[in-house]
Design an enzyme around this catalytic site. Structure first.
Site, PDB file in Angstrom:
ATOM      1  N   HIS A  99      47.064  50.592  43.687  1.00  9.65           N
ATOM      2  CA  HIS A  99      46.091  51.228  42.975  1.00  9.65           C
ATOM      3  C   HIS A  99      45.062  51.575  44.069  1.00  9.65           C
ATOM      4  O   HIS A  99      45.033  50.968  45.188  1.00  9.65           O
ATOM      5  CB  HIS A  99      44.899  50.249  42.099  1.00  9.65           C
ATOM      6  CG  HIS A  99      45.693  49.574  41.096  1.00  9.65           C
ATOM      7  ND1 HIS A  99      46.168  48.409  41.285  1.00  9.65           N
ATOM      8  CD2 HIS A  99      45.605  50.000  39.743  1.00  9.65           C
ATOM      9  CE1 HIS A  99      46.366  47.937  39.883  1.00  9.65           C
ATOM     10  NE2 HIS A  99      46.178  48.791  39.039  1.00  9.65           N
ATOM     11  N   ASP A 102      42.916  48.791  45.446  1.00 13.38           N
ATOM     12  CA  ASP A 102      43.510  47.788  46.248  1.00 13.38           C
ATOM     13  C   ASP A 102      43.416  48.090  47.719  1.00 13.38           C
ATOM     14  O   ASP A 102      43.658  47.029  48.523  1.00 13.38           O
ATOM     15  CB  ASP A 102      45.113  47.678  45.779  1.00 13.38           C
ATOM     16  CG  ASP A 102      45.200  47.459  44.559  1.00 13.38           C
ATOM     17  OD1 ASP A 102      44.373  47.135  43.999  1.00 13.38           O
ATOM     18  OD2 ASP A 102      46.380  48.060  43.983  1.00 13.38           O
TER      19      ASP A 102
HETATM   20  C1  XLS Z   1      47.366  44.432  34.171  1.00  9.41           C
HETATM   21  C2  XLS Z   1      48.428  45.629  34.677  1.00  9.41           C
HETATM   22  C3  XLS Z   1      47.953  46.274  36.011  1.00  9.41           C
HETATM   23  C4  XLS Z   1      49.048  47.375  35.915  1.00  9.41           C
HETATM   24  C5  XLS Z   1      48.466  48.568  37.054  1.00  9.41           C
HETATM   25  O1  XLS Z   1      47.273  43.647  33.473  1.00  9.41           O
HETATM   26  O2  XLS Z   1      49.481  44.852  34.541  1.00  9.41           O
HETATM   27  O3  XLS Z   1      48.134  45.619  37.086  1.00  9.41           O
HETATM   28  O4  XLS Z   1      50.190  47.098  36.135  1.00  9.41           O
HETATM   29  O5  XLS Z   1      47.166  48.921  36.673  1.00  9.41           O
END
Ligand code: XLS
Ligand code: NI
Ligand code: NI
Length: 435
Positions: A99, A102
């Site tokens: 993301h 991150d």
């Molecule tokens: C959260 C989600 C997130 C997605 C990406 O529960 O799994 O990590 O995979 O935004």
């Protein structure tokens, strides 16, 4: 390349009998399964957020990990990128996922945050070229910042809707530039806390509108990857609109968007939705939307998204059966949306988590292949439905019978013969091949 993990060498396949905890026991990338290399079946990805951005906090306490890139602005972000690519290479993971939030610290304006994202993309571009590690998917974090507290695409404030759109566009641009193979939309705060203050119809329409804009833009920039929606029933909101596979598929079809999307299905989310992961994958496969998966595991005794590393062989075998029966992922792979526990504070713990996860998938892939090729499983299941292959059964299946004609057949019948479903036998066959 940096040398953060001093003394660690590349994780290699050493076979099931090796005692080395930093070796693969089952994941052998070049081994051929059903005519394809194991690496190409599984297409493993490391998730940037859990392995590098997460600090070990939970709702009851803060950071437990010591990492030199925490709190250190853009310098920290650059160091984090170095370490991340070092880990991808040591693990031999062919892909990563991230993301925006991150990889770069947020700045005081959208434009400045975007500049930072682009600066990191420059670094990634170089590292991708150097290491050969590729981007499985990129995505926007539309849930952490407080501006999204009432939703992103489903927010009642059009300014937030616009902010969300700008964020998605920036992330699609970067994903496209980096050769990302997919783009993910997880509706982190697309849901509600109470219907008392929520116009459900309006929010669902806003979501559909955002999705069609995403599709238009994808075509405009010539992004050839899939757009993936990731279902989850709850958390952070009490009720998430992308509840589970069937809900998302129904929503997409209702809005005429089903041709442009596939699903990214996550094990822990399936557990939260009170489904098994193979159920969620099967539903997606039936709709031709089995795009990719987020590999982890939930906890069967509680109700939050624990994102633990995959560990359960039988669960994974059942997933791999669905995968192999349906010809593999449609463009995606196995992304470890998984984090080591908060008290797993050693650097090696991130390796152990991924090694275990990769091994459990590899082993399950081999077992599922055996089950399909060598066990009576496929034949038994096919035989259960065999009477639809000819005679009246086939007429019915082909839509040749009216309800009156069906009633005529039914009227002439005695009590249908009892046929066992043989669940225990099926289960025994699975366990006979789990080895
Ligand atoms: C959260 C989600 C997130 C997605 C990406 O529960 O799994 O990590 O995979 O935004
Ligand atoms: Ni996920
Ligand atoms: Ni999750």
């Amino acid at each position: 390349m940096s040398d953060f993990f001093k003394g660690l060498s590349k994780v290699e396949y050493e076979g099931p009998d090796s005692d080395n905890p930093l070796a693969f026991h089952h994941y052998n990338p070049d081994e051929i399964v059903m005519g394809k290399r194991m690496e190409e079946h599984l297409r493993f990805a490391v998730a940037y957020w859990h392995s590098f951005a997460w600090e070990g906090g939970d709702p009851f306490g803060g950071r437990t990990f010591e990492r030199p890139w925490f709190d250190d602005g853009m310098d920290g972000a650059r160091l984090k990128a170095d370490v991340a690519f070092e880990l991808f290479s040591l693990l031999g993971a062919p892909y990563f996922c991230f993301h925006d939030a991150d990889v770069r610290p947020e700045s005081e304006s959208f434009a400045k945050s975007k500049k930072r994202l682009e600066a990191l993309a420059d670094i990634f571009e170089q590292k991708i070229a150097e290491t050969g590690v590729k981007l499985l998917w990129g995505t926007a974090n539309l849930f952490s910042n407080r501006r999204f507290m009432g939703g992103a695409a489903t927010n009642p404030d059009p300014d937030v809707f616009a902010y969300a759109g700008a964020t998605i566009k920036a992330n699609m641009d970067v994903t496209h530039r980096l050769g990302g193979e997919n783009y993910v939309l997880w509706g982190g705060r697309e849901g509600y806390e109470t219907l008392l203050n929520t116009n459900l119809g309006q929010e669902m329409d806003q979501m559909a509108r955002m999705l069609s804009m995403v599709v238009d833009y994808k075509h405009k920039i010539g992004f050839s990857g899939a757009i993936l929606i990731e279902p989850k029933p709850q958390e952070p909101t009490k009720h998430q609109y992308d509840f589970d596979s069937e809900t998302v598929i129904g929503f997409l079809r209702h809005h005429g968007l089903d041709k442009d999307f596939k699903l990214n299905i996550e094990t822990s989310h399936a557990t939260l939705a009170q489904h098994t992961m193979d159920h969620e994958m099967q539903a997606a496969a039936n709709a031709g939307m089995l795009g990719s998966i987020d590999a982890n595991r939930g906890d069967y005794q509680n109700s939050w998204d624990t994102d633990q590393f995959p560990y359960n062989i039988n669960e994974t075998v059942e997933m791999m059966l669905v995968l192999l029966r349906h010809g593999g992922f449609q463009g995606g792979g196995v992304n470890f949306d998984a984090k080591r526990r908060r008290n797993s504070t050693d650097l090696n713990d991130t390796f152990f988590g991924h090694i275990g996860g990769m091994d459990v998938f590899a082993r399950s892939l081999l077992i599922a292949d055996d089950l399909i090729q060598k066990s009576p499983l496929e034949k038994m299941r096919a035989e259960r439905y065999a009477s639809f292959d000819n005679g009246k059964g086939a007429d019915f299946e082909q839509g040749k019978l009216s309800l009156e004609q069906l009633a005529e057949i039914g009227n002439a019948l005695g009590e249908p013969k009892q046929t066992s479903g043989q669940q225990e036998l099926y289960e025994n066959i699975i366990n006979r091949f789990v080895r």
